[in-house]
Design an enzyme around this catalytic site. Structure first.
Site, PDB file in Angstrom:
ATOM      1  CD  GLN A 148      -1.868   1.221   3.133  1.00  0.00           C
ATOM      2  OE1 GLN A 148      -1.701   0.227   3.830  1.00  0.00           O
ATOM      3  NE2 GLN A 148      -2.254   2.360   3.644  1.00  0.00           N
ATOM      4  N   GLY A 149       0.918   1.962  -1.109  1.00  0.00           N
ATOM      5  CA  GLY A 149       1.807   3.125  -1.238  1.00  0.00           C
ATOM      6  C   GLY A 149       1.051   4.435  -1.102  1.00  0.00           C
ATOM      7  CB  SER A 151       3.421   7.377   3.868  1.00  0.00           C
ATOM      8  OG  SER A 151       2.409   6.882   4.695  1.00  0.00           O
ATOM      9  CB  SER A 183       4.214  -2.515   5.155  1.00  0.00           C
ATOM     10  OG  SER A 183       4.148  -1.578   6.187  1.00  0.00           O
ATOM     11  CD  GLU A 266      -2.912   0.528   7.718  1.00  0.00           C
ATOM     12  OE1 GLU A 266      -3.260   1.242   6.757  1.00  0.00           O
ATOM     13  OE2 GLU A 266      -1.716   0.365   8.046  1.00  0.00           O
ATOM     14  CB  SER A 381       0.580   9.507  14.156  1.00  0.00           C
ATOM     15  OG  SER A 381      -0.181  10.703  14.210  1.00  0.00           O
TER      16      SER A 381
HETATM   17  C1  LIG Z   1       5.453   0.070  10.824  1.00  0.00           C
HETATM   18  C2  LIG Z   1       4.949   1.055   9.840  1.00  0.00           C
HETATM   19  C3  LIG Z   1       4.346   0.604   8.681  1.00  0.00           C
HETATM   20  C4  LIG Z   1       3.886   1.519   7.737  1.00  0.00           C
HETATM   21  N1  LIG Z   1       3.351   1.037   6.570  1.00  0.00           N
HETATM   22  C5  LIG Z   1       2.931   1.899   5.630  1.00  0.00           C
HETATM   23  C6  LIG Z   1       2.430   1.410   4.385  1.00  0.00           C
HETATM   24  O1  LIG Z   1       2.374   0.199   4.151  1.00  0.00           O
HETATM   25  N2  LIG Z   1       2.022   2.305   3.471  1.00  0.00           N
HETATM   26  C7  LIG Z   1       2.072   3.653   3.691  1.00  0.00           C
HETATM   27  O2  LIG Z   1       1.645   4.402   2.829  1.00  0.00           O
HETATM   28  N3  LIG Z   1       2.567   4.152   4.864  1.00  0.00           N
HETATM   29  C8  LIG Z   1       2.994   3.309   5.823  1.00  0.00           C
HETATM   30  N4  LIG Z   1       3.515   3.796   7.009  1.00  0.00           N
HETATM   31  C9  LIG Z   1       3.678   5.237   7.177  1.00  0.00           C
HETATM   32  C10 LIG Z   1       2.699   5.858   8.175  1.00  0.00           C
HETATM   33  O3  LIG Z   1       1.384   5.870   7.661  1.00  0.00           O
HETATM   34  C11 LIG Z   1       3.200   7.289   8.481  1.00  0.00           C
HETATM   35  O4  LIG Z   1       4.470   7.176   9.071  1.00  0.00           O
HETATM   36  C12 LIG Z   1       2.258   8.025   9.389  1.00  0.00           C
HETATM   37  O5  LIG Z   1       1.053   8.360   8.738  1.00  0.00           O
HETATM   38  C13 LIG Z   1       2.901   9.328   9.950  1.00  0.00           C
HETATM   39  O6  LIG Z   1       3.398  10.107   8.913  1.00  0.00           O
HETATM   40  P1  LIG Z   1       4.901  10.673   8.957  1.00  0.00           P
HETATM   41  O7  LIG Z   1       5.826   9.533   9.208  1.00  0.00           O
HETATM   42  O8  LIG Z   1       5.104  11.485   7.735  1.00  0.00           O
HETATM   43  O9  LIG Z   1       4.967  11.593  10.246  1.00  0.00           O
HETATM   44  P2  LIG Z   1       4.446  13.090  10.339  1.00  0.00           P
HETATM   45  O10 LIG Z   1       3.130  13.225   9.661  1.00  0.00           O
HETATM   46  O11 LIG Z   1       5.533  14.004   9.942  1.00  0.00           O
HETATM   47  O12 LIG Z   1       4.197  13.214  11.903  1.00  0.00           O
HETATM   48  C14 LIG Z   1       5.292  13.408  12.821  1.00  0.00           C
HETATM   49  C15 LIG Z   1       4.678  13.620  14.206  1.00  0.00           C
HETATM   50  O13 LIG Z   1       3.870  14.799  14.199  1.00  0.00           O
HETATM   51  C16 LIG Z   1       2.543  14.507  14.618  1.00  0.00           C
HETATM   52  N5  LIG Z   1       1.590  15.276  13.836  1.00  0.00           N
HETATM   53  C17 LIG Z   1       1.614  15.517  12.501  1.00  0.00           C
HETATM   54  N6  LIG Z   1       0.562  16.261  12.132  1.00  0.00           N
HETATM   55  C18 LIG Z   1      -0.168  16.502  13.249  1.00  0.00           C
HETATM   56  C19 LIG Z   1      -1.393  17.191  13.516  1.00  0.00           C
HETATM   57  N7  LIG Z   1      -2.065  17.803  12.557  1.00  0.00           N
HETATM   58  N8  LIG Z   1      -1.850  17.194  14.796  1.00  0.00           N
HETATM   59  C20 LIG Z   1      -1.166  16.584  15.788  1.00  0.00           C
HETATM   60  N9  LIG Z   1       0.002  15.918  15.599  1.00  0.00           N
HETATM   61  C21 LIG Z   1       0.483  15.859  14.355  1.00  0.00           C
HETATM   62  C22 LIG Z   1       2.364  13.026  14.332  1.00  0.00           C
HETATM   63  O14 LIG Z   1       1.385  12.466  15.186  1.00  0.00           O
HETATM   64  C23 LIG Z   1       3.749  12.484  14.623  1.00  0.00           C
HETATM   65  O15 LIG Z   1       3.905  12.274  16.008  1.00  0.00           O
HETATM   66  C24 LIG Z   1       3.988   2.910   7.974  1.00  0.00           C
HETATM   67  C25 LIG Z   1       4.587   3.368   9.165  1.00  0.00           C
HETATM   68  C26 LIG Z   1       5.064   2.464  10.086  1.00  0.00           C
HETATM   69  C27 LIG Z   1       5.704   2.955  11.327  1.00  0.00           C
END
Ligand SMILES: Cc1cc2nc3c(=O)[nH]c(=O)nc-3n(C[C@H](O)[C@H](O)[C@H](O)COP(=O)(O)OP(=O)(O)OC[C@H]3O[C@@H](n4cnc5c(N)ncnc54)[C@H](O)[C@@H]3O)c2cc1C
Length: 399
Positions: A148-149, A151, A183, A266, A381
């Site tokens: 699933q792409g 992010s 993932s 999910e 998150s």
């Molecule tokens: C084990 C794992 C598997 C994953 N698998 C996939 C996958 O298969 N496909 C895919 O597409 N993605 C996947 N992801 C990615 C995941 O969906 C993102 O990491 C997640 O949505 C957070 O985005 P980010 O990493 O860009 O963090 P950011 O969005 O930059 O967030 C950083 C921090 O800021 C906080 N934050 C950001 N915006 C706000 C707001 N508006 N209000 C309050 N707090 C905020 C967040 O809660 C977090 O603590 C995976 C991640 C993990 C850890």
């Protein structure tokens, strides 16, 4: 069994994509009876392939696919799916019972069915009958691994700001951009990709979903090693990748609703699959717990009850074709809380033996402990789930 021109023999029914099946293959609506059938089959069929013990994610996935192929060939993985995709009827509840019984029989696999439960119910809702019949059986029988792409490096929580773009080109599209934290991408054959097909300032309204082959020119996958040693995550780049028009999921511009349905699965029904594995871990921890750790074990088990109850409700709703909206957020919150509580309890109970590798299966426990630290991130998150609860379930307006 072969059909002749007089039609199937009594007791046999024709199922598209499967052929003739015994009418008894259709799962019964009596779920207790169905559970007993699964249990009886597992007792007669063991041993099945196990995924524990392999240290590489690729090897583990290969074993899980063997298990998936057996479950498909012997009919169990066909139950819970419609005939159009090679299933024999039934719904999400039948699948959930299979996962439960597999875990109870000592196959804490989750594994391959993770992407099945996250992606397939939503795709069934958005694909044409032709698309679902062509693609989905390959996922269900273990021939294909999907990912699933969504992010991107600068678009995780703020997903609708994504920059990966699909531009119309003749009969299809050209895809350019970069996805991250995908993932299983390093092992996957296909990917559900969300990309922009309209103006960026239209945000989520100009997104479309595509079903992409990962072995075509222009796709590059770079595995990312996690703290627990596995390369389960990856970065995927698309450089002018040609997407045939029939790989569009739904209509152009409807990608956001595809994404919301996938995220709903999910965050909710998937939690059922995950908790089956966590229960087994909790059982091991409880058996080894001394008096000083009983409170931690008790907390973890209560958290597991909560996620089991909430996800059972989600499964029942999915069984009726209903996808949770914002109500999926509390289920994901309960799941991540329970997962961390289970492995916090493991650390309290196993202590230095787990950390220093003195247990026979320390590596498994260390790996799961480290993974439990990041479960508050995938699928959105913890902070984003809490915001969803506040805004959409409690009606607290954001400023
Ligand atoms: C084990 C794992 C598997 C994953 N698998 C996939 C996958 O298969 N496909 C895919 O597409 N993605 C996947 N992801 C990615 C995941 O969906 C993102 O990491 C997640 O949505 C957070 O985005 P980010 O990493 O860009 O963090 P950011 O969005 O930059 O967030 C950083 C921090 O800021 C906080 N934050 C950001 N915006 C706000 C707001 N508006 N209000 C309050 N707090 C905020 C967040 O809660 C977090 O603590 C995976 C991640 C993990 C850890």
């Amino acid at each position: 069994v072969t059909a002749d021109d007089r039609g199937p023999a009594p007791g046999l029914v024709q199922v598209a994509g499967v052929g003739l099946i015994d009418e008894d293959s259709r799962p019964t609506e009596d779920l207790n009876a169905y559970r007993s059938q699964v249990r009886a089959w597992l007792a007669s069929r063991q041993p099945l392939p196990r995924s524990r013990g392999q240290r590489s994610f690729g090897e583990r996935l290969a074993r899980l696919r063997e298990l998936q192929a057996i479950l498909w060939a012997e009919g169990w993985a066909r139950r819970g799916w419609p005939e159009e995709v090679g299933g024999v009827g039934g719904d999400a509840r039948h699948r959930a019972l299979l996962y439960d019984e597999l875990a109870l029989a000592g196959y804490p696999f989750g594994g391959v069915y993770e992407h099945v439960e996250i992606l397939a119910p939503a795709l069934l809702r958005h694909w044409s009958t032709e698309q679902m019949g062509r693609f989905l059986p390959r996922l269900l029988c273990g021939d294909d691994v999907w990912c699933q792409g969504f992010s991107e490096p600068d678009s995780g929580s703020d997903l609708s700001s994504m920059r990966t773009r699909a531009t119309r080109d003749g009969e299809g599209y050209r895809l350019n951009g970069r996805k991250i934290w995908t993932s299983w991408a390093a092992y996957a054959d296909r990917c559900v990709v969300l990309a922009r097909t309209g103006p960026a300032d239209e945000r989520h309204r100009s997104l479309s979903a595509f079903f992409i082959d990962l072995d075509v020119p222009g796709v590059e996958v770079r595995a990312l090693r996690q703290a627990n040693g596995l390369d389960e995550l990856a970065e995927v780049t698309f450089d002018d990748v040609l997407i045939p028009r029939d790989r569009l999921i739904g209509e152009e511009g409807t990608g956001w609703s595809v994404a919301l349905d996938i995220l709903s699965c999910e965050r909710s029904a998937f939690a059922w699959l995950r908790q089956t594995k966590l229960y087994l871990a909790a059982e091991r921890i409880a058996a080894a717990a001394g008096p000083s750790a009983l409170d931690a074990v008790g907390d973890a088990v209560l958290d597991l009850f909560a996620v089991r109850t909430a996800s059972a409700r989600a499964v029942a709703q999915l069984g009726q074709g209903l996808f949770l909206g914002p109500e999926a957020a509390p289920v994901k919150l309960l799941l991540s809380t329970a997962e961390q509580a289970v492995y916090d309890a493991a650390q309290r109970v196993f202590g230095p033996d787990m950390v220093l590798g003195a247990m026979e299966d320390s590596a498994d426990w260390q790996e799961e402990y480290l993974f439990s630290r990041i479960v508050t991130i995938y699928g959105g998150s913890r902070q984003m789930q809490l915001s969803t609860v506040a805004r959409f379930l409690l009606g607290i307006a954001s400023r």
